[in-house]
Write a protein that holds these residues in place. Structure first.
Motif, PDB file in Angstrom:
ATOM      1  N   LEU A  28      22.799  13.611  13.813  1.00 32.31           N
ATOM      2  CA  LEU A  28      21.945  14.430  14.680  1.00 32.31           C
ATOM      3  C   LEU A  28      22.063  15.898  14.330  1.00 32.31           C
ATOM      4  CD1 LEU A  28      24.105  15.809  16.933  1.00 32.31           C
ATOM      5  CD2 LEU A  28      24.219  13.404  17.595  1.00 32.31           C
ATOM      6  N   THR A  29      21.137  16.657  14.884  1.00 34.94           N
ATOM      7  CA  THR A  29      21.144  18.106  14.746  1.00 34.94           C
ATOM      8  C   THR A  29      21.023  18.726  16.125  1.00 34.94           C
ATOM      9  OG1 THR A  29      20.059  17.998  12.577  1.00 34.94           O
ATOM     10  CG2 THR A  29      19.973  20.099  13.759  1.00 34.94           C
ATOM     11  N   HIS A  30      21.952  19.614  16.466  1.00 35.80           N
ATOM     12  CA  HIS A  30      21.847  20.310  17.742  1.00 35.80           C
ATOM     13  C   HIS A  30      20.796  21.419  17.630  1.00 35.80           C
ATOM     14  CE1 HIS A  30      25.099  18.396  19.949  1.00 35.80           C
ATOM     15  NE2 HIS A  30      25.829  18.441  18.855  1.00 35.80           N
ATOM     16  N   LEU A  31      20.002  21.561  18.670  1.00 30.27           N
ATOM     17  CA  LEU A  31      18.940  22.564  18.681  1.00 30.27           C
ATOM     18  C   LEU A  31      18.498  22.800  20.119  1.00 30.27           C
ATOM     19  CD1 LEU A  31      15.533  21.013  17.577  1.00 30.27           C
ATOM     20  CD2 LEU A  31      17.446  19.690  18.458  1.00 30.27           C
ATOM     21  N   GLN A  32      17.675  23.801  20.298  1.00 34.67           N
ATOM     22  CA  GLN A  32      17.162  24.133  21.625  1.00 34.67           C
ATOM     23  C   GLN A  32      15.696  23.719  21.729  1.00 34.67           C
ATOM     24  OE1 GLN A  32      19.251  25.698  24.065  1.00 34.67           O
ATOM     25  NE2 GLN A  32      20.724  25.042  22.512  1.00 34.67           N
ATOM     26  N   PRO A  33      15.262  23.224  22.887  1.00 34.56           N
ATOM     27  CA  PRO A  33      13.830  22.991  23.093  1.00 34.56           C
ATOM     28  C   PRO A  33      13.052  24.297  22.996  1.00 34.56           C
ATOM     29  CG  PRO A  33      15.143  21.946  24.821  1.00 34.56           C
ATOM     30  CD  PRO A  33      16.068  22.854  24.066  1.00 34.56           C
ATOM     31  N   THR A  34      11.775  24.199  22.735  1.00 36.81           N
ATOM     32  CA  THR A  34      10.890  25.362  22.672  1.00 36.81           C
ATOM     33  C   THR A  34      10.160  25.506  24.001  1.00 36.81           C
ATOM     34  OG1 THR A  34      10.575  24.981  20.302  1.00 36.81           O
ATOM     35  CG2 THR A  34       9.014  26.452  21.401  1.00 36.81           C
ATOM     36  N   PRO A  35      10.280  26.632  24.678  1.00 37.12           N
ATOM     37  CA  PRO A  35       9.695  26.775  26.023  1.00 37.12           C
ATOM     38  C   PRO A  35       8.178  26.649  26.043  1.00 37.12           C
ATOM     39  CG  PRO A  35      11.327  28.491  25.602  1.00 37.12           C
ATOM     40  CD  PRO A  35      11.079  27.813  24.292  1.00 37.12           C
ATOM     41  N   ALA A  67      14.095  22.917  33.453  1.00 37.02           N
ATOM     42  CA  ALA A  67      14.949  22.164  32.528  1.00 37.02           C
ATOM     43  C   ALA A  67      14.196  21.028  31.875  1.00 37.02           C
ATOM     44  CB  ALA A  67      16.177  21.633  33.267  1.00 37.02           C
ATOM     45  N   PHE A  68      13.356  20.324  32.645  1.00 40.39           N
ATOM     46  CA  PHE A  68      12.664  19.153  32.106  1.00 40.39           C
ATOM     47  C   PHE A  68      11.316  19.494  31.486  1.00 40.39           C
ATOM     48  CE2 PHE A  68      15.476  16.926  35.325  1.00 40.39           C
ATOM     49  CZ  PHE A  68      16.385  16.544  34.357  1.00 40.39           C
ATOM     50  N   THR A  69      11.054  20.812  31.353  1.00 36.49           N
ATOM     51  CA  THR A  69       9.936  21.256  30.542  1.00 36.49           C
ATOM     52  C   THR A  69      10.444  21.863  29.237  1.00 36.49           C
ATOM     53  OG1 THR A  69       8.748  21.754  32.599  1.00 36.49           O
ATOM     54  CG2 THR A  69       7.778  22.596  30.598  1.00 36.49           C
ATOM     55  N   GLY A  70      11.762  21.992  29.115  1.00 38.48           N
ATOM     56  CA  GLY A  70      12.354  22.572  27.916  1.00 38.48           C
ATOM     57  C   GLY A  70      12.480  24.072  27.977  1.00 38.48           C
ATOM     58  N   ASN A  71      12.382  24.635  29.177  1.00 45.63           N
ATOM     59  CA  ASN A  71      12.449  26.090  29.322  1.00 45.63           C
ATOM     60  C   ASN A  71      13.847  26.595  29.654  1.00 45.63           C
ATOM     61  OD1 ASN A  71       9.739  26.086  28.874  1.00 45.63           O
ATOM     62  ND2 ASN A  71       9.152  26.353  31.002  1.00 45.63           N
ATOM     63  N   ALA A  72      14.781  25.692  29.898  1.00 46.84           N
ATOM     64  CA  ALA A  72      16.144  26.077  30.240  1.00 46.84           C
ATOM     65  C   ALA A  72      17.074  24.926  29.880  1.00 46.84           C
ATOM     66  CB  ALA A  72      16.245  26.414  31.721  1.00 46.84           C
ATOM     67  N   VAL A  73      18.351  25.256  29.713  1.00 45.93           N
ATOM     68  CA  VAL A  73      19.350  24.247  29.367  1.00 45.93           C
ATOM     69  C   VAL A  73      20.304  24.076  30.542  1.00 45.93           C
ATOM     70  CG1 VAL A  73      21.227  23.638  27.792  1.00 45.93           C
ATOM     71  CG2 VAL A  73      19.187  24.793  26.922  1.00 45.93           C
ATOM     72  N   LEU A  74      20.485  22.838  30.964  1.00 48.08           N
ATOM     73  CA  LEU A  74      21.397  22.570  32.073  1.00 48.08           C
ATOM     74  C   LEU A  74      22.848  22.843  31.661  1.00 48.08           C
ATOM     75  CD1 LEU A  74      19.775  19.262  33.333  1.00 48.08           C
ATOM     76  CD2 LEU A  74      19.801  21.429  34.555  1.00 48.08           C
ATOM     77  N   PRO A  75      23.682  23.245  32.610  1.00 47.05           N
ATOM     78  CA  PRO A  75      25.086  23.539  32.273  1.00 47.05           C
ATOM     79  C   PRO A  75      25.761  22.356  31.586  1.00 47.05           C
ATOM     80  CG  PRO A  75      24.589  24.254  34.505  1.00 47.05           C
ATOM     81  CD  PRO A  75      23.384  23.473  34.033  1.00 47.05           C
ATOM     82  N   GLY A  76      26.424  22.647  30.485  1.00 43.62           N
ATOM     83  CA  GLY A  76      27.158  21.619  29.761  1.00 43.62           C
ATOM     84  C   GLY A  76      26.331  20.819  28.777  1.00 43.62           C
ATOM     85  N   SER A  77      25.018  20.969  28.838  1.00 44.03           N
ATOM     86  CA  SER A  77      24.146  20.212  27.939  1.00 44.03           C
ATOM     87  C   SER A  77      24.155  20.821  26.545  1.00 44.03           C
ATOM     88  CB  SER A  77      22.715  20.205  28.471  1.00 44.03           C
ATOM     89  OG  SER A  77      21.812  19.698  27.511  1.00 44.03           O
ATOM     90  N   GLN A  78      24.173  19.952  25.529  1.00 44.39           N
ATOM     91  CA  GLN A  78      24.057  20.367  24.136  1.00 44.39           C
ATOM     92  C   GLN A  78      22.933  19.557  23.496  1.00 44.39           C
ATOM     93  OE1 GLN A  78      28.180  19.711  22.800  1.00 44.39           O
ATOM     94  NE2 GLN A  78      28.433  21.934  22.762  1.00 44.39           N
ATOM     95  N   PRO A  79      21.691  19.988  23.678  1.00 43.98           N
ATOM     96  CA  PRO A  79      20.539  19.195  23.230  1.00 43.98           C
ATOM     97  C   PRO A  79      20.583  18.914  21.726  1.00 43.98           C
ATOM     98  CG  PRO A  79      19.858  21.006  24.657  1.00 43.98           C
ATOM     99  CD  PRO A  79      21.284  21.239  24.323  1.00 43.98           C
TER     100      PRO A  79
END
Length: 504
Positions: A28-35, A67-79
Motif C-alpha cells: 500500500l501507499t499512504h496518502l491523503q484524500p483530495t478535498p 471526514a467522509f467526503t475526504g476533506n479531513a482526517v479523523l484522529p489516528g487515521s493513516q489513509p
C-alpha cells in the motif's frame, strides 16, 4: 486537508486497528484524500454505522460529513490506497490497485472504511480518482439492498455529494461513497505478488488472510474423505478451498435472485466471498439467461448465465497464484474442483427455498432438479419478469390460488403443465408448501435499473429524498410497501434503453 483538534471535540476518538495497513509498503501507499467543496449528505446507513462501532450521534456531526467526503482526517487515521493486479475480461492487465478508493482505516470493531471517489492515488493510471453522483447512488443503494436480501456483500456507510464537476462522457457532479467491509482483499492481491515472484510477500499476505479471517485453515486441507469431510493438509490449499466454498454460495445467491454483476474481473473478486465493486450491475427484468448488463462487455463474457463458470475461472487464477505456497498441483486442482459441487448444491438449496419446499423435506432435491430446470426454461421462453414471477408464486402458494401467476404467461397451458409437476413434487415431500419461506426468500423489491434512475434523476436536481426513501424500502425487500408499490411493478418501456457500462 486537516486533522480534527481539540477545538472540534469528537464523540469518537479515532481508535484504529492496524490490520492490513501493517503489512508494509509493498502492499500500500499512504496518502491523503483530495478535498471537495460544498460537501453535503445524500444518505446514510445507521446499521453500518453501528456495525463499524461509530458512536451514537457521530454521523450527524459536521466532522463526520467532512471526514467522509475526504476533506479531513479523523484522529489516528493513516489513509492509504492498496496495490493489486488482475485479469480484466480474461486478459492479464498487470498492476492495478485502488485507483479511486482510499481506505481510512480499520475501526476497533473490525470494519475497514474506504472512501470511493476521494481523489487520485498512485494507482489511478491517469484517472482523476473521482466518482460521479450517478454511479455512487447505485453502489450505495445496491450494497445495502444486497445485504438485506441475505447476499454476502461489502456494505455502504454513507454517501456525500459536491457540486464539483467530474468529466466522464459529459460533465457530472462528484460524490463519495464510504463503503465498509471486514476486508477489501481481492484475488488480484495474490496475483500481484505471484506474478512478480515476490514469494515472501505472497506468503505474508496469505498468512495474514488465514490468521485473520480463516484461522481454521491452519489445520490444512488436501481433499475430502468418502463422507465429504476435509482431510488435513496444506494451510494454503485450505484457504483456496474455503474461498471457493464462499464464492460458490455467493454466486448461487446471485443466480437465484437474478443479479448480474457485469464485470467479474479477478480484481473485482473478494477473498472473503463478498459481492464487491458495484459498477454495471443489474437485476433481471424479463428472465433472459444470456442477458448482458454491461454495455462494455461486447463478447458477453459476463452474461448472467456465465457467472458461475467465470467465478470458477477466477478461482483458477487464484489457485495459480497460490500454487507456489501449496506446492502440489493435484491438491490445488482438488481444492478448485470442490467449487463446482458446492455451487450446484447451494443453487439447488436456494431454488428449493424459492419454491417453498420445506427445509425438512429437501432431501428430495434430486426430484426437484427437473422441475427447477423446466421452470427456468419457461421463464426464458415467455420472458417472464423474474422478480414479479417469484413474488406472485409465493402469494399463490399462500392463497392456494395460482391464477395471478398464470396470468403472466401468454400460453397458460405451459404454466399449468409445470404447475402440475410442482404440486406433485410438493406431494412427494409429504408436507405442504412453505409459503412463509417463499415470502422471505422471494423479494418484492430489488434495485431495478429504472428505479435507481428515478433516484438518480431526483438527486441530480438536488432532491435526495428519493434515495433515502428507496434505501428504506430496499432494506426491507420482503415486506409490503404500499406507498411505494410502483417500485415493485413491471418496468416501463424506456427501462430497456438504459445503458450501463464500466464507467457506471
Amino acid at each position: 486537508m486537516h486533522a480534527f483538534d481539540g477545538s472540534h471535540p469528537l464523540p469518537w476518538q479515532g481508535t484504529w486497528r492496524t490490520g492490513f495497513s501493517g503489512l508494509g509498503p509493498a502492499f500500500l501507499t499512504h496518502l491523503q484524500p483530495t478535498p471537495l467543496p460544498d460537501a453535503q449528505w445524500v444518505a446514510q446507513s445507521p446499521q453500518v454505522a453501528q456495525l463499524a462501532g461509530l458512536p451514537d450521534g457521530f454521523m450527524q456531526t459536521e466532522q463526520a460529513l467532512q471526514a467522509f467526503t475526504g476533506n479531513a482526517v479523523l484522529p489516528g487515521s493513516q489513509p492509504y490506497a492498496g496495490v493489486y493486479s488482475g485479469h480484466q475480461f480474461g486478459v492479464w492487465a498487470g498492476q492495478l490497485g485502488d485507483g479511486r478508493a482510499i481506505t481510512v482505516g480499520e475501526t476497533a470493531a473490525g470494519w475497514e472504511l474506504q472512501l470511493k471517489g476521494a481523489g487520485p492515488t498512485p494507482y489511478s493510471r491517469g484517472g482523476d480518482g473521482r466518482a460521479v453522483l450517478r454511479s455512487s447512488i447505485r453502489e450505495f443503494l445496491c450494497s445495502e439492498a444486497m445485504h438485506a436480501l441475505g447476499i454476502p456483500t461489502t456494505r455502504a456507510l454513507c454517501l456525500t455529494a459536491s457540486h464539483a464537476p467530474v468529466y466522464r462522457e459529459t460533465a457530472e457532479t462528484a460524490a463519495v461513497v464510504t463503503r465498509a467491509a471486514p476486508s477489501f482483499i481481492r484475488f488480484g492481491h495474490f496475483e500481484h505478488f505471484a506474478a512478480r515472484d515476490m514469494q515472501s510477500e505472497l506468503r505474508q499476505l496469505a498468512d495474514y488472510v488465514i490468521d485473520r479471517y480463516y484461522p481454521a485453515c491452519r489445520s490444512g486441507w488436501q481433499g475430502v474423505d468418502s463422507e465429504g469431510a476435509p482431510v488435513p493438509g496444506n494451510a494454503y490449499a485450505a484457504l483456496l478451498y474455503e474461498v471457493g466454498q464462499r464464492t460458490a454460495h455467493m454466486i448461487a445467491h446471485w443466480q437465484a435472485v437474478g443479479f448480474c454483476h457485469g464485470v467479474m474481473n479477478t480484481d473485482n473478486m473478494s477473498v472473503l466471498g463478498l459481492t464487491i465493486d458495484y459498477g454495471p450491475f443489474q437485476f433481471l427484468d424479463a428472465f433472459d439467461p444470456s442477458h448482458i448488463c454491461n454495455h462494455s462487455d461486447h463478447q458477453g463474457r459476463y452474461a448472467f448465465n456465465q457467472q458461475p463458470q467465470i467465478a470458477y475461472w477466477n478461482l483458477f487464477c487464484l489457485g495459480q497464484a497460490l500454487l507456489p505456497l501449496i506446492e502440489d498441483q493435484d491438491v490445488t486442482v482438488a481444492a478448485l474442483e470442490a467449487y463446482r459441487p458446492a455451487f450446484s448444491q447451494a443453487f439447488r438449496q436456494r431454488m428449493c427455498d424459492k419454491l417453498g419446499l420445506p427445509r425438512a423435506a429437501q432431501q428430495h432435491t434430486a426430484a426437484a432438479t427437473p422441475v427447477i430446470g423446466r421452470l427456468l426454461e419457461l421463464l426464458a421462453t415467455h420472458r417472464i419478469d423474474h422478480t414479479i414471477f417469484w413474488r406472485r408464486l409465493s402469494r399463490s402458494a399462500q392463497d392456494g390460488d395460482f391464477q395471478r401467476t398464470r396470468e403472466l404467461f401468454l400460453d397458460s397451458a405451459d404454466f399449468d403443465r409445470w404447475l402440475l409437476s410442482y404440486q406433485e413434487l410438493s406431494a412427494q415431500s409429504g408436507q405442504a408448501l412453505d409459503a412463509n419461506l417463499m415470502l422471505n426468500t422471494n423479494p418484492g423489491f430489488v434495485l431495478r435499473n429504472h428505479v435507481a434512475q428515478e433516484a438518480i434523476h431526483a438527486a441530480e436536481q438536488g432532491n435526495f429524498q428519493v434515495v433515502q426513501d428507496l434505501l428504506r424500502v430496499l432494506q426491507h425487500p420482503f415486506d409490503e410497501h404500499p406507498a411505494h408499490g410502483a417500485w415493485a411493478d413491471f418496468p416501463p418501456a424506456w427501462a430497456s434503453s438504459i445503458a450501463i457500462s464500466c464507467s457506471s
